[in-house]
Write a protein that holds these residues in place. Structure first.
Motif, PDB file in Angstrom:
ATOM      1  N   GLN A  78     -22.741 -10.154 -70.502  1.00 48.93           N
ATOM      2  CA  GLN A  78     -21.295 -10.230 -70.636  1.00 48.93           C
ATOM      3  C   GLN A  78     -20.595  -9.054 -69.960  1.00 48.93           C
ATOM      4  O   GLN A  78     -19.374  -9.066 -69.781  1.00 48.93           O
ATOM      5  CB  GLN A  78     -20.907 -10.303 -72.112  1.00 48.93           C
ATOM      6  CG  GLN A  78     -21.262 -11.638 -72.753  1.00 48.93           C
ATOM      7  CD  GLN A  78     -20.799 -11.748 -74.202  1.00 48.93           C
ATOM      8  OE1 GLN A  78     -19.857 -11.074 -74.603  1.00 48.93           O
ATOM      9  NE2 GLN A  78     -21.447 -12.594 -74.967  1.00 48.93           N
ATOM     10  N   GLU A  79     -21.363  -8.045 -69.577  1.00 46.71           N
ATOM     11  CA  GLU A  79     -20.823  -6.911 -68.834  1.00 46.71           C
ATOM     12  C   GLU A  79     -20.947  -7.128 -67.324  1.00 46.71           C
ATOM     13  O   GLU A  79     -20.657  -6.239 -66.538  1.00 46.71           O
ATOM     14  CB  GLU A  79     -21.551  -5.621 -69.234  1.00 46.71           C
ATOM     15  CG  GLU A  79     -21.326  -5.225 -70.692  1.00 46.71           C
ATOM     16  CD  GLU A  79     -22.068  -3.963 -71.092  1.00 46.71           C
ATOM     17  OE1 GLU A  79     -23.081  -3.632 -70.421  1.00 46.71           O
ATOM     18  OE2 GLU A  79     -21.622  -3.309 -72.038  1.00 46.71           O
ATOM     19  N   PRO A 102     -13.348 -17.114 -69.432  1.00 46.62           N
ATOM     20  CA  PRO A 102     -14.350 -16.206 -70.024  1.00 46.62           C
ATOM     21  C   PRO A 102     -13.869 -15.526 -71.307  1.00 46.62           C
ATOM     22  O   PRO A 102     -14.670 -15.304 -72.230  1.00 46.62           O
ATOM     23  CB  PRO A 102     -14.588 -15.168 -68.919  1.00 46.62           C
ATOM     24  CG  PRO A 102     -14.165 -15.839 -67.666  1.00 46.62           C
ATOM     25  CD  PRO A 102     -13.020 -16.720 -68.055  1.00 46.62           C
ATOM     26  N   LEU A 103     -12.578 -15.225 -71.373  1.00 46.96           N
ATOM     27  CA  LEU A 103     -12.044 -14.588 -72.583  1.00 46.96           C
ATOM     28  C   LEU A 103     -12.127 -15.536 -73.776  1.00 46.96           C
ATOM     29  O   LEU A 103     -12.460 -15.128 -74.896  1.00 46.96           O
ATOM     30  CB  LEU A 103     -10.590 -14.167 -72.348  1.00 46.96           C
ATOM     31  CG  LEU A 103     -10.348 -13.119 -71.258  1.00 46.96           C
ATOM     32  CD1 LEU A 103      -8.849 -12.892 -71.058  1.00 46.96           C
ATOM     33  CD2 LEU A 103     -11.034 -11.799 -71.604  1.00 46.96           C
ATOM     34  N   THR A 107     -14.856 -13.799 -76.195  1.00 41.97           N
ATOM     35  CA  THR A 107     -14.159 -12.774 -76.972  1.00 41.97           C
ATOM     36  C   THR A 107     -13.424 -13.413 -78.156  1.00 41.97           C
ATOM     37  O   THR A 107     -13.298 -14.633 -78.241  1.00 41.97           O
ATOM     38  CB  THR A 107     -13.134 -11.995 -76.117  1.00 41.97           C
ATOM     39  OG1 THR A 107     -11.946 -12.795 -75.928  1.00 41.97           O
ATOM     40  CG2 THR A 107     -13.721 -11.612 -74.758  1.00 41.97           C
ATOM     41  N   GLN A 109     -10.289 -12.236 -78.863  1.00 41.92           N
ATOM     42  CA  GLN A 109      -8.952 -11.721 -78.645  1.00 41.92           C
ATOM     43  C   GLN A 109      -7.902 -12.732 -79.085  1.00 41.92           C
ATOM     44  O   GLN A 109      -8.129 -13.944 -79.057  1.00 41.92           O
ATOM     45  CB  GLN A 109      -8.750 -11.379 -77.167  1.00 41.92           C
ATOM     46  CG  GLN A 109      -9.596 -10.222 -76.662  1.00 41.92           C
ATOM     47  CD  GLN A 109      -9.330  -9.913 -75.191  1.00 41.92           C
ATOM     48  OE1 GLN A 109      -8.405 -10.466 -74.588  1.00 41.92           O
ATOM     49  NE2 GLN A 109     -10.126  -9.026 -74.612  1.00 41.92           N
ATOM     50  N   MET A 114      -5.145 -12.154 -74.727  1.00 40.79           N
ATOM     51  CA  MET A 114      -5.730 -12.834 -73.570  1.00 40.79           C
ATOM     52  C   MET A 114      -4.697 -13.030 -72.472  1.00 40.79           C
ATOM     53  O   MET A 114      -4.986 -12.829 -71.291  1.00 40.79           O
ATOM     54  CB  MET A 114      -6.330 -14.180 -73.997  1.00 40.79           C
ATOM     55  CG  MET A 114      -7.632 -14.051 -74.772  1.00 40.79           C
ATOM     56  SD  MET A 114      -8.497 -15.636 -75.012  1.00 40.79           S
ATOM     57  CE  MET A 114      -7.519 -16.332 -76.341  1.00 40.79           C
ATOM     58  N   ARG A 117      -4.104  -9.840 -70.574  1.00 35.16           N
ATOM     59  CA  ARG A 117      -5.210  -9.500 -69.685  1.00 35.16           C
ATOM     60  C   ARG A 117      -5.204 -10.389 -68.445  1.00 35.16           C
ATOM     61  O   ARG A 117      -5.421  -9.910 -67.325  1.00 35.16           O
ATOM     62  CB  ARG A 117      -6.552  -9.641 -70.427  1.00 35.16           C
ATOM     63  CG  ARG A 117      -7.769  -9.271 -69.607  1.00 35.16           C
ATOM     64  CD  ARG A 117      -7.752  -7.825 -69.158  1.00 35.16           C
ATOM     65  NE  ARG A 117      -8.915  -7.517 -68.323  1.00 35.16           N
ATOM     66  CZ  ARG A 117      -9.038  -6.430 -67.589  1.00 35.16           C
ATOM     67  NH1 ARG A 117      -8.055  -5.528 -67.570  1.00 35.16           N
ATOM     68  NH2 ARG A 117     -10.124  -6.213 -66.869  1.00 35.16           N
ATOM     69  N   MET A 154     -13.169  -9.633 -67.843  1.00 35.22           N
ATOM     70  CA  MET A 154     -13.887  -9.089 -69.000  1.00 35.22           C
ATOM     71  C   MET A 154     -14.175  -7.600 -68.838  1.00 35.22           C
ATOM     72  O   MET A 154     -14.933  -7.016 -69.608  1.00 35.22           O
ATOM     73  CB  MET A 154     -15.206  -9.843 -69.186  1.00 35.22           C
ATOM     74  CG  MET A 154     -15.053 -11.312 -69.534  1.00 35.22           C
ATOM     75  SD  MET A 154     -14.869 -11.610 -71.294  1.00 35.22           S
ATOM     76  CE  MET A 154     -16.540 -11.269 -71.865  1.00 35.22           C
ATOM     77  N   ASN A 155     -13.557  -7.001 -67.808  1.00 30.68           N
ATOM     78  CA  ASN A 155     -13.738  -5.573 -67.539  1.00 30.68           C
ATOM     79  C   ASN A 155     -15.219  -5.219 -67.389  1.00 30.68           C
ATOM     80  O   ASN A 155     -15.763  -4.384 -68.110  1.00 30.68           O
ATOM     81  CB  ASN A 155     -13.104  -4.725 -68.653  1.00 30.68           C
ATOM     82  CG  ASN A 155     -12.926  -3.274 -68.248  1.00 30.68           C
ATOM     83  OD1 ASN A 155     -12.836  -2.964 -67.063  1.00 30.68           O
ATOM     84  ND2 ASN A 155     -12.906  -2.389 -69.224  1.00 30.68           N
ATOM     85  N   PRO A 156     -15.910  -5.832 -66.427  1.00 26.86           N
ATOM     86  CA  PRO A 156     -17.367  -5.672 -66.308  1.00 26.86           C
ATOM     87  C   PRO A 156     -17.778  -4.293 -65.802  1.00 26.86           C
ATOM     88  O   PRO A 156     -17.017  -3.616 -65.102  1.00 26.86           O
ATOM     89  CB  PRO A 156     -17.744  -6.749 -65.288  1.00 26.86           C
ATOM     90  CG  PRO A 156     -16.531  -6.855 -64.422  1.00 26.86           C
ATOM     91  CD  PRO A 156     -15.362  -6.690 -65.365  1.00 26.86           C
TER      92      PRO A 156
END
Length: 255
Positions: A78-79, A102-103, A107, A109, A114, A117, A154-156
């Motif tokens: 997920q990262e 993906p969110l 997640t 959230q 969401m 983002r 997802m801020n990988p």
């Protein structure tokens, strides 16, 4: 950082990867290049955790993937962000829906979190007014930017790109290259790009791995590649007319 130590991967009697060792640094655009059949796609799928090497290890910031539990491997995946060769957008979803997907999947959230983002990453890839358009209604370059936005939503920690310039005109390809490099440096991501585009090598090849027949034949930077005497590398690289001209300019300046 991703560290690769002596990985081997086979399919039946076919030995595809034969003892590759290298590392990919954070904040840099790392390119994997080589002819068709060199092992590039299998290599990047090993990095993504889609294929398990029979021998050797792959470490992500010091964590050896094969030694992690199932849940730890899922968390690590997920990262990872992925930009696919053909963008792989959902035709039935809007641009916003594709990026938001993906969110919603991974997640917890809130809806407003969401949305914030999604708005942020679409603005970052210069797609401010495309939220409600469908993939069929936008250009190939815009589709690629949507794919990049989805990959980073997802801020990988790790970003993988498979032939991100495939099907794009040269001007748009350069814009996509620059965008990927900017995002890599801005967010200090470990970015690995599978490419055969020599313009990408010239523009953003901060580290280049050249594969031949499943072996790491050469590695270096886009500046060092002009100086190498490795015949396999020069035969591959200078098949490009542009590279031939740049090589000649380099030799003339050196003399």
């Amino acid at each position: 950082m991703i560290e690769v130590d002596n990985i081997h991967k086979s399919f039946g009697d076919a030995n595809v990867l034969k003892g590759i060792s290298t590392c990919f640094d954070k904040g840099k655009t790392n390119l994997i290049i080589g002819q068709s059949g060199s092992g590039k796609t299998v290599f990047i799928k090993c990095l993504l955790g889609l294929f398990a090497p029979e021998k050797g290890t792959i470490s992500y910031d010091g964590k050896i993937y094969s030694e992690l539990s199932g849940s730890e491997q899922r968390n690590l995946r997920q990262e990872m962000g992925m930009v696919f060769q053909g963008s792989a957008l959902f035709d039935s979803m809007t641009v916003e829906g594709n990026v938001r997907f993906p969110l919603e999947m991974f997640t917890k959230q809130s809806d407003s979190e969401m949305q914030d983002r999604v708005d942020f990453v679409l603005k970052r890839v210069n797609l401010i007014d495309a939220h409600h358009k469908y993939p069929s209604e936008i250009s190939g370059g815009m589709q690629k930017r949507v794919a990049i936005a989805r990959a980073i939503v997802m801020n990988p920690k790790y970003l993988f790109c498979d032939e991100p310039n495939s099907g794009l005109d040269p001007k748009t390809a350069i814009l996509i290259d620059n965008l990927i490099q900017e995002i890599t440096q801005e967010y200090n991501i470990t970015t690995v790009i599978n490419s055969h585009d020599m313009n990408s090598v010239m523009e953003i090849g901060e580290k280049i791995i050249f594969l031949k027949n499943g072996i790491k034949e050469w590695e270096g930077t886009n500046k060092e590649i002009f100086k190498t005497d490795n015949e396999a590398v020069t035969n591959f690289v200078y098949s490009s007319e542009l590279f031939k001209k740049v090589r000649q300019m380099y030799l003339e300046e050196r003399n």
